[in-house]
Design a protein around this motif. Sequence first.
Motif, PDB file in Angstrom:
ATOM      1  N   TYR A   1      -9.790  -0.034   2.132  1.00  0.00           N
ATOM      2  CA  TYR A   1      -8.798   1.046   2.040  1.00  0.00           C
ATOM      3  C   TYR A   1      -8.990   1.854   0.759  1.00  0.00           C
ATOM      4  CZ  TYR A   1      -4.367   3.117   3.542  1.00  0.00           C
ATOM      5  OH  TYR A   1      -3.406   3.990   4.008  1.00  0.00           O
TER       6      TYR A   1
ATOM      7  N   ILE B   1      -8.293  -4.661   2.254  1.00  0.00           N
ATOM      8  CA  ILE B   1      -7.643  -3.809   1.248  1.00  0.00           C
ATOM      9  C   ILE B   1      -8.703  -3.052   0.450  1.00  0.00           C
ATOM     10  CG2 ILE B   1      -6.103  -3.766  -0.746  1.00  0.00           C
ATOM     11  CD1 ILE B   1      -4.924  -6.428   0.319  1.00  0.00           C
TER      12      ILE B   1
ATOM     13  N   ILE C   1       0.844  -1.203   0.000  1.00  0.00           N
ATOM     14  CA  ILE C   1       0.000   0.000   0.000  1.00  0.00           C
ATOM     15  C   ILE C   1       0.877   1.250   0.000  1.00  0.00           C
ATOM     16  CG2 ILE C   1      -1.620   1.345   1.402  1.00  0.00           C
ATOM     17  CD1 ILE C   1      -2.918  -1.313   2.207  1.00  0.00           C
TER      18      ILE C   1
ATOM     19  N   GLU D   1       0.653   3.996  -2.920  1.00  0.00           N
ATOM     20  CA  GLU D   1       0.123   5.309  -2.556  1.00  0.00           C
ATOM     21  C   GLU D   1       1.137   6.432  -2.713  1.00  0.00           C
ATOM     22  OE1 GLU D   1      -2.842   5.929  -2.176  1.00  0.00           O
ATOM     23  OE2 GLU D   1      -3.851   4.101  -1.512  1.00  0.00           O
TER      24      GLU D   1
ATOM     25  N   VAL E   1      -2.207  -4.326  -4.965  1.00  0.00           N
ATOM     26  CA  VAL E   1      -1.620  -4.491  -3.630  1.00  0.00           C
ATOM     27  C   VAL E   1      -1.166  -5.930  -3.424  1.00  0.00           C
ATOM     28  CG1 VAL E   1      -2.120  -4.504  -1.143  1.00  0.00           C
ATOM     29  CG2 VAL E   1      -2.857  -2.571  -2.561  1.00  0.00           C
TER      30      VAL E   1
END
Length: 319
Positions: free
Chosen positions: A163, A160, A77, A81, A173
């Motif tokens: 998220y 996930i 992640i 990100e 991911v």
Amino acid sequence: MLKLATTVLGAIVVLVVLVAAAVSGVVSAVFGGGDDSANASQPSQAALSDIPGNYLALYRQAATTCPGLDWSILAAIGKIESNHGQSPLPGVHSGSNYAGAGGPMQFLQSTFNSVVERHHIPPGGSTPPSRYNPHDAIYAAAAYLCESGARDERDIYGAIYAYNHADWYVSQVLNQAAQYKQAAANSGDDARPSPQAQQAVNYAQGQLGLPYMWGGNGPDHGHKGFDCSGLTMAAYQAAGIALPRTAQEQYNAGPQVPKGTPLAPGDLVFYGTPSNIHHVGIYIGAGKMIHAPDFGQPVKVDDYRWKGDDYVRASRPSN
């Protein structure tokens, strides 16, 4: 000066990680992870090369606060990100991006505040905790994933997805996490994919949401969508590997993954009987596959095993 200090700290932490991983029982003591850290995966060479040392230590430390959450998920992640805080894009170090997210783990301020209110963020970051501080952001991400389903591995996929609500994001991911984990022999972990297999998975990710189409070979061939074997053929074609057209032919072509061997992202998973294969998907790790299911259902991510399925076996295409 600050950049130099960070580089030196990263090098020291990486050295600590390498030494700790080589000594039985030391990983738990170094990272304070208790019994659960003994089951955590070890960083692959790709992880050690790609992740700054201070971030790697934080991912491993924070993951131990949630039994069942492997550090590689947090690291994946962080990679997607913000490239582990190294991205120059708006919102990583200050302000926010177009969606209002900020910091290395790209939290909305309201979400970050809510997580901090519900969970204890250990000392070591900012006072009060800040979404821009790597320590605070990574611990908050671990807490958020944990309460969203990652605890005790109840629903890693769902955690996930919570998220970032997108199947393609979950796939990215999981694939990145698989690259960061060192493959363990004779374990239940996924094996590491070959470069061609990873290319095939990446192609399949890009087709998520396209419609099911009987006989469909995808947009590259002038079709709006795919059927199951059209998707797998196109994915491996993108990786430079030619597959036969039908699911039965692809099963026959092999080579089959030996029984008892962990699957790897990119493996083809087949359903039916050896002489009557009716469906195929592309395994992407963590028990999930990308496939073109049937009429009325788009290309999507699903569990590759379910109650009452007629799973046969997997194959691992190669040149």
